[in-house]
Design an enzyme around this catalytic site. Sequence first.
Site, PDB file in Angstrom:
ATOM      1  CG  ASN A 149      -4.064  -6.405 -17.561  1.00 40.82           C
ATOM      2  OD1 ASN A 149      -5.212  -5.875 -18.299  1.00 40.82           O
ATOM      3  ND2 ASN A 149      -3.317  -7.299 -18.445  1.00 40.82           N
ATOM      4  CE  LYS A 157       7.056 -14.199 -16.759  1.00 38.07           C
ATOM      5  NZ  LYS A 157       5.605 -14.190 -17.663  1.00 38.07           N
TER       6      LYS A 157
END
Length: 420
Positions: A221, A106
């Site tokens: 999203n 990440k």
Amino acid sequence: MSDQANPFRIAQQQFDTAAELLNLHPDIRAVLRVPQRELTVNFPVRLDDGSVQMFTGYRVQHNLGRGPVKGGIRYHPSVDLDEVRALAMWMTWKCALVNIPYGGAKGGVIVDPRQLSLAELERLTRRFASDVSILLGPEKDIPAPDVNTNAQIMAWIMDTISMHRGYTVPAVITGKPIQVGGSLGRIEATGRGVSLMVREAVHKQGRSLEGLRVVVQGFGNVGSTAALLLHEMGCQVIGVADAAGAYYCASGLDIPAMRTYSERHTFRLLQGYEAPHMVPITGTELLELECDVLIPAALENQLTGENAARVRAGMIVEGANGPTTPGADAILTARGIPVVPDILANAGGVIVSYFEWVQGLQEFFWDEHDINSKLERILVNAFEEVWQLAASRALPLRTAAYLLAVQRVAEANATRGVYP
């Protein structure tokens, strides 16, 4: 940040629970409990007024035992190293659970992108990509979009790495625009996966989607796509929230209209949206609405030991990473409220990112029907595995998911051994 709300401590606690049940060897526990590699970068960006501002960013690789690492990059003021560590660890389990050949990673930059112009955002992205480029590559570490990042930002990263290499490297990143090697279906993939998990979990309970009351926290999203697909399946989405506010309508919100509105406005916010019978509520009230399914699709630590007792959802399906703390999990389990965990529910994005990576390496592309069919098959199979294990051992769904994922990663690391 207190340990109770610290996402990395939470991620480690979740891992420890699975490791204990699996009776993992102490050596394997030691390896899997911490990230393998961490990079912190402090970098300058020239702003439009000519001044220079310093920013801090991170890239963390949790485990490479099952393959190159995969994980998004987020831009947010609250990003810190422990958050990125937790997200990287969760990505490892997510990839293993749906059985794609990745480890977890990440990245993030401490920034509010809404305070930057488009040109400033591009310069920040390219400089961050340059500073972490020593870690990136199709065979090493493949980033993707996350909170406040999108296909355009991924294109800038891909172009930056390509300029460094002297040739185009489409497979270094996923979530790109279609015209530079992106995959059809990638933008909707995470939200589509969430809607599929709602469908599967509801059917397991012998119920219909028709008229199912759904609340979605987060209208970016993931949340907006899940809300739209569930609306199309016949669900009643009665509450949604984004960074600007929360909205409720007992008879169901007009999700297509809200999506259209958000897409036309800056930063895709619903601020200023009005509709008959819709009332504004607080974010706290949204999480405590009476509903059949609650989808937290914003940030981590939304359901905690403090508010879990007031949740009135029949089921929780996690669209975000780490939205439920262990304290909340214990309360929800005791109350008989099932939680479809993040490492399963929101894995649609990384599955289609895997498809995009493969397509980039092979320079051969599938149509959207193929992508969505492959996504559905993988996710539904993973759900079935988790559901059966949970039922056979009387475990919460999260614990069952972790047992499957951690076991796969542990076996890969044990098989590879310790170098040198």
